[in-house]
Design a protein around this motif. Structure first.
Motif, PDB file in Angstrom:
ATOM      1  N   ASP A  63     -11.837 -24.237  -5.958  1.00 43.85           N
ATOM      2  CA  ASP A  63     -12.343 -25.555  -5.615  1.00 43.85           C
ATOM      3  C   ASP A  63     -11.385 -26.280  -4.677  1.00 43.85           C
ATOM      4  O   ASP A  63     -11.805 -26.919  -3.700  1.00 43.85           O
ATOM      5  CB  ASP A  63     -12.531 -26.344  -6.920  1.00 43.85           C
ATOM      6  N   ILE A  64     -10.103 -26.191  -4.972  1.00 42.47           N
ATOM      7  CA  ILE A  64      -9.098 -26.840  -4.114  1.00 42.47           C
ATOM      8  C   ILE A  64      -9.130 -26.238  -2.712  1.00 42.47           C
ATOM      9  O   ILE A  64      -9.113 -26.964  -1.714  1.00 42.47           O
ATOM     10  CB  ILE A  64      -7.687 -26.696  -4.747  1.00 42.47           C
ATOM     11  N   LYS A  65      -9.200 -24.933  -2.631  1.00 43.92           N
ATOM     12  CA  LYS A  65      -9.213 -24.287  -1.320  1.00 43.92           C
ATOM     13  C   LYS A  65     -10.380 -24.785  -0.475  1.00 43.92           C
ATOM     14  O   LYS A  65     -10.272 -24.931   0.740  1.00 43.92           O
ATOM     15  CB  LYS A  65      -9.333 -22.766  -1.492  1.00 43.92           C
ATOM     16  N   LYS A  66     -11.503 -25.045  -1.134  1.00 44.12           N
ATOM     17  CA  LYS A  66     -12.675 -25.473  -0.392  1.00 44.12           C
ATOM     18  C   LYS A  66     -12.623 -26.941   0.024  1.00 44.12           C
ATOM     19  O   LYS A  66     -13.092 -27.321   1.078  1.00 44.12           O
ATOM     20  CB  LYS A  66     -13.945 -25.237  -1.242  1.00 44.12           C
ATOM     21  N   ASN A  67     -12.020 -27.769  -0.848  1.00 47.94           N
ATOM     22  CA  ASN A  67     -12.179 -29.223  -0.667  1.00 47.94           C
ATOM     23  C   ASN A  67     -10.954 -30.000  -0.205  1.00 47.94           C
ATOM     24  O   ASN A  67     -11.086 -31.162   0.164  1.00 47.94           O
ATOM     25  CB  ASN A  67     -12.653 -29.839  -1.989  1.00 47.94           C
ATOM     26  N   ILE A  68      -9.795 -29.390  -0.275  1.00 55.61           N
ATOM     27  CA  ILE A  68      -8.567 -30.150  -0.061  1.00 55.61           C
ATOM     28  C   ILE A  68      -7.864 -29.672   1.214  1.00 55.61           C
ATOM     29  O   ILE A  68      -7.756 -28.473   1.447  1.00 55.61           O
ATOM     30  CB  ILE A  68      -7.631 -29.927  -1.272  1.00 55.61           C
ATOM     31  N   HIS A  69      -7.396 -30.617   2.002  1.00 54.45           N
ATOM     32  CA  HIS A  69      -6.630 -30.233   3.183  1.00 54.45           C
ATOM     33  C   HIS A  69      -5.139 -30.128   2.891  1.00 54.45           C
ATOM     34  O   HIS A  69      -4.470 -29.226   3.378  1.00 54.45           O
ATOM     35  CB  HIS A  69      -6.880 -31.234   4.318  1.00 54.45           C
ATOM     36  N   VAL A  70      -4.628 -31.107   2.167  1.00 51.45           N
ATOM     37  CA  VAL A  70      -3.204 -31.079   1.821  1.00 51.45           C
ATOM     38  C   VAL A  70      -3.069 -31.269   0.316  1.00 51.45           C
ATOM     39  O   VAL A  70      -3.668 -32.181  -0.261  1.00 51.45           O
ATOM     40  CB  VAL A  70      -2.412 -32.180   2.556  1.00 51.45           C
ATOM     41  N   LEU A  71      -2.266 -30.405  -0.285  1.00 48.85           N
ATOM     42  CA  LEU A  71      -2.095 -30.439  -1.740  1.00 48.85           C
ATOM     43  C   LEU A  71      -0.659 -30.788  -2.071  1.00 48.85           C
ATOM     44  O   LEU A  71       0.284 -30.139  -1.604  1.00 48.85           O
ATOM     45  CB  LEU A  71      -2.443 -29.053  -2.317  1.00 48.85           C
ATOM     46  N   PHE A  72      -0.502 -31.815  -2.880  1.00 47.98           N
ATOM     47  CA  PHE A  72       0.825 -32.194  -3.366  1.00 47.98           C
ATOM     48  C   PHE A  72       1.027 -31.628  -4.766  1.00 47.98           C
ATOM     49  O   PHE A  72       0.186 -31.816  -5.644  1.00 47.98           O
ATOM     50  CB  PHE A  72       0.960 -33.721  -3.430  1.00 47.98           C
ATOM     51  N   LEU A  73       2.148 -30.949  -4.968  1.00 46.74           N
ATOM     52  CA  LEU A  73       2.480 -30.455  -6.308  1.00 46.74           C
ATOM     53  C   LEU A  73       3.586 -31.339  -6.887  1.00 46.74           C
ATOM     54  O   LEU A  73       4.730 -31.283  -6.447  1.00 46.74           O
ATOM     55  CB  LEU A  73       2.962 -29.008  -6.241  1.00 46.74           C
ATOM     56  N   ALA A  74       3.189 -32.174  -7.845  1.00 47.05           N
ATOM     57  CA  ALA A  74       4.165 -33.039  -8.518  1.00 47.05           C
ATOM     58  C   ALA A  74       4.289 -32.542  -9.949  1.00 47.05           C
ATOM     59  O   ALA A  74       4.024 -33.251 -10.906  1.00 47.05           O
ATOM     60  CB  ALA A  74       3.701 -34.490  -8.446  1.00 47.05           C
ATOM     61  N   LEU A  88      -1.568 -18.896  -0.440  1.00 40.26           N
ATOM     62  CA  LEU A  88      -0.967 -18.349   0.775  1.00 40.26           C
ATOM     63  C   LEU A  88      -2.029 -17.945   1.797  1.00 40.26           C
ATOM     64  O   LEU A  88      -1.819 -18.053   3.007  1.00 40.26           O
ATOM     65  CB  LEU A  88      -0.074 -17.160   0.446  1.00 40.26           C
ATOM     66  N   ASP A  89      -3.143 -17.485   1.315  1.00 43.50           N
ATOM     67  CA  ASP A  89      -4.192 -16.996   2.223  1.00 43.50           C
ATOM     68  C   ASP A  89      -5.188 -18.087   2.610  1.00 43.50           C
ATOM     69  O   ASP A  89      -6.221 -17.795   3.198  1.00 43.50           O
ATOM     70  CB  ASP A  89      -4.941 -15.846   1.537  1.00 43.50           C
ATOM     71  N   SER A  90      -4.894 -19.316   2.266  1.00 40.02           N
ATOM     72  CA  SER A  90      -5.845 -20.396   2.538  1.00 40.02           C
ATOM     73  C   SER A  90      -5.325 -21.320   3.629  1.00 40.02           C
ATOM     74  O   SER A  90      -4.200 -21.156   4.116  1.00 40.02           O
ATOM     75  CB  SER A  90      -6.066 -21.208   1.261  1.00 40.02           C
TER      76      SER A  90
END
Lengths: 345, 345, 345, 345
Positions: A63-74, A88-90
């Motif tokens: 879902d994230i790969k499809k909908n998110i451009h930038v992902l923050f890992l907190a 890595l492949d997204s």
């Protein structure tokens, strides 16, 4: 631009939300948590009542790969090691606020963090994101390790004199002080109010996992730097870090000449404020903002310089710098959505 | 035994009163003030309601000479210079808590304190009262300079390694932190709650008047010590000092061997508590008590040792140590009226 | 006299230890814990380094019966219900600091505490120990329920006007504020430093389990009292309770006349200090001491009186009052080992 | 739009500056001070280093009339009385943050404030600016009295039940708590850190000058309201006010029905956030923002309701509401430049 925050229920996560929800280029902010799901975000953080109608979502990589451009890992330590390889492949750009990707030497990581390091492929792709020192690389990064709070203050405080070989490489001593929010939202005896209030505690003496991160960054500026002395103290306040830095000068310098050097070094860095002669910053003077303020003074008696760098640990020390890097990585002005005044008093 | 306190309306004065009013050998405690006179002491300090029926008296030297055996001066800078000479011909023993009599070199005093020094006759008669290091002289003293708060923590933290020439003499760096009560009861912008709360401030960088006091005491233990680096920070809490001390080891030592050295050094010092390996004291752990707690750890990576010494600035850093010296000067057991537990939490 | 403390690792327990270890009639103090056993007490509380060589002992009822004269229970809710019946047939006097034995009406207990009440035999034997109001009964007690922190401040603040029927019985409103140590040493999100610092929180609105305790005590003084309004607030400080009490006057009184009434009422109560007209106590003015300070003022505009009562929640609100009761129960002077000044500032 | 701030060196002034310097409709902000002139603003407030190049200007009425469209008075008591008449004949709109213009009855003013009242002409022209209750009048105002911090929280907390005659008019009791910044930037013994930290103090008992302001506003909603009980407490934190309000219900209501009433009442008020059942706001949850959060609960046992209203005293209690009124007075959207999240933690 759609962004995601994994770990939205921590202090780093909610500070990211505070900034990103007002960022002009962020259209939507999706919040993920592994501990609380399908509940309103404002249940966890009632200060967002009426301001957020977000529902915390379970982490779903596809879902994230499809909908998110930038992902923050907190996220807490160890989580990034599992999560980052899956992207890595997204096309998802990742900004990791944990310490998992910061050290280039996996042995160092495993020695200081006492846990297995991320795989090499991830490590190689990762750009270390101290915005002021690494701007060109950051602009091209797709996987970014956001610096630690203590390293940010310490490295910014030392970079000009380290790079210009003004101080003795083996003489660096950093005495750092932090507010309690740096320990996060998870409860512990050490952050229990009655134990922490009206108290100063030193902790992790010679063993703080931010030591190798500082050394790695300083070594990149000056390969004479190997080991530094570095200690951290818990102070009875919520936000703020002060790094008081001591080093021996290679030769005689005036305070004025060093301040000029710092002003030049940071001339293109809107978030570093070099203070006037005889003026030292206090932590409250950057509260809630993304600034790193620096003051310094030469001590002729000892041939040393004292450098003081302060930041808000949740801003320039975490979420603020992450958004600064987000701006750089996406071609926005570095200050977009971030250039606001500290809250005082 | 009748004792007098000049400067009873300050924090040092009222802490002296707290101890002396319960001291088994003190029959009467007479309180003097130059700012408030002929008013009940409990007007100034309502926490003493019902506990004190003292009326603050104007300072009358002749009256003091007749009625007082030991006089405590808890006065602002400069007052002792005028007062002490007037008692030289009397039997009154004096314990001065101000900094006016601490430096043996009048030029140093005038350089750091920016005011004229006391006359030579007074200086010669004065004994420096760091109880643990100077016990025999203190026992015979009639005029005593009670040490400063920062010097007490710093000197006790350093004495064993300095005297035994374990550290490089030019390598000493002291990063000190203090609660706000150290600034006294007089109001100022710097101690205004809204400016101090949720804030860390560094102040008097390289210029603190306690620097020459520390250097004088360390030089007495090891004449290789000349200049140290020393800075002070204001912390948002009322009481407590932590001195975090960094120094390079002359050769390789283990933490354990240095802790053993400290335990030996302070074996006859009931108020110095050397902590166990891997245990560092926090300021709250001496709150309200006369203890100085010390922890230390060798850093093999850098060849330095980190030493942490904590005190309650109003107790071992002022009034407590003054009463400890009072005990020594009068032939009482050192711990009389002073050996009580810290208040925790 | 040998005393035991069960629950020595909590804040109430360690405050009991601070007082009892200096009490002239206590020869030995034995410490029990169910969570930590066979470890040095100073591991749990490093501020007692060198001061205590106690080893925490497992709770052994037979051993206690043989060796202990007075047993203090500083235990979490529910523990006393199990423990106290086991001592009914012994000579051990018990002082219970928990809330388990305070309510005479078992239904009230079960309603407010949401747990089963202690058995009737225990309840009947228990004396409620508000030292100032119940002195004669306390002197004869062998099983004593030590009052709660909020009830102590509230009841002492109200007793004179309630007993003398000066206020309307249905008009009592108590707005209480407490430092965080009242929540104990166990960690929770609500007492996490970063959530509690720089914050005021109201909690348990209309539902605090101390409400029926206050009502029971006031009803004993004046059977017109049934329900009071009572709320509690968490304040960013460690110690201290203030109860701000509002009530309507039955007829017109001056502030002066009410203060006189209070002074008379508490004339034989060394730990209650009625303040002067126009002087209100602050919590810091009783810090670390066993005093309850009271100020009040009539408001002619509204026909109400505002009464302010402050205590240190760990002293007069817990351990201090427990020792005061210990003194009464054992025929010692009420103030023995307890009459020391607050620590200020 | 050019705006001016007189009193820019106070806490209200600098908070106005923080908001107005980011306000989309404010082109220029000119700063005046009577105490500091011709010096850079960032000398007074170093947290504005690099952010402000303003020079503090002396107050020059003619210059202001020519150059300023809206003038904010963030001045100490008494200053507005002299200043405002000088602008009556000009086009300058004035927003006065002091208490000088708030009371319509000059006798009340002189009784509570102990100083002469402003002239009648000024008083008549002045609109009281509690944004939520007086919106239409505010939109037309040219001279506005910005409400006090305590009145804002109290009146917003009470308005729905007062206007709808749900509570007994004579039963209102307000127990207010405030952070120390409410006392301003001027130093005093009462706001000295060591006296205020770890302390709760009640002050101005029955005599706070905000009492008549609250009564005047409530009377406007319900002429049965005459006198209320109102007290204020100083809490060891910088920002935040909590008003805990007690009142008797005229008849039986559920908590839910009252919450619904509040939600309706404030449906068009973006800065009032009525909380969910069983959720009470804490002060930190509005820190740095312009929100007033309200929680409430009916107590069936006593027939009273407890209402809790919290604000940031420098925002909704001063500068924030002033800008909200500025927006209304100039035809901007009420939330312009003001609708940002609290800073948490």
């Amino acid at each position: 631009m759609k962004v995601g925050i994994i770990g939205a229920t921590g202090y780093g996560g909610v500070e990211l939300y505070r900034i990103l929800s007002n960022h002009p280029h962020v259209e939507e902010c999706i919040l993920y948590s592994s501990s609380e799901m399908d509940v309103p975000y404002s249940n966890t953080f009632p200060h967002l009542h009426d301001l957020s109608d977000h529902i915390l979502k379970n982490i779903d990589v596809e879902d994230i790969k499809k909908n998110i451009h930038v992902l923050f890992l907190a996220t807490p330590p160890g989580v990034s090691r599992n999560l980052t390889p899956q992207f890595l492949d997204s096309d998802v750009k990742i900004i990791d606020l944990s310490g998992d990707l910061r050290l280039k030497d996996r042995n160092e990581y495993e020695h200081w963090y006492k846990r297995p390091c991320v795989e090499d492929e991830v490590l190689e792709k990762t750009v270390y994101g101290l915005s002021e020192l690494n701007k060109e690389e950051i602009k091209k990064a797709t996987l970014l390790a956001n610096p630690g709070c203590f390293p940010t203050a310490t490295i910014l405080g030392l970079a000009p004199v380290v790079q210009n070989r003004i101080i003795h490489e083996q003489s660096i001593i950093v005495d750092a002080k932090t507010g309690v929010s740096g320990a996060g939202r998870n409860i512990s005896q050490a952050t229990h109010f009655s134990e922490t209030n009206e108290n100063i505690k030193i902790y992790k003496v010679h063993e703080h996992q931010h030591i190798p991160e500082v050394e790695q960054a300083l070594f990149a500026l000056n390969d004479g730097i190997t080991a530094i002395s570095f200690n951290t103290h818990l102070i009875p306040m919520t936000r703020g870090i002060m790094a008081t830095i001591y080093a021996s000068l290679q030769e005689s310098y005036t305070t004025e000449s060093l301040l000029d050097l710092y002003k030049d070094f940071y001339a293109a860095s809107p978030f570093v404020r070099v203070r006037k002669q005889d003026e030292f910053p206090s932590t409250k003077e950057v509260y809630g903002s993304n600034f790193c303020d620096i003051g310094l003074k030469v001590d002729e008696r000892t041939g040393r310089v004292t450098i003081v760098a302060v930041i808000d640990n949740l801003m320039k020390g975490a979420a603020g710098q992450a958004v600064q890097n987000f701006n750089l990585m996406n071609g926005y002005e570095e200050t977009t959505g971030l250039y606001f005044a500290p809250i005082y008093p």
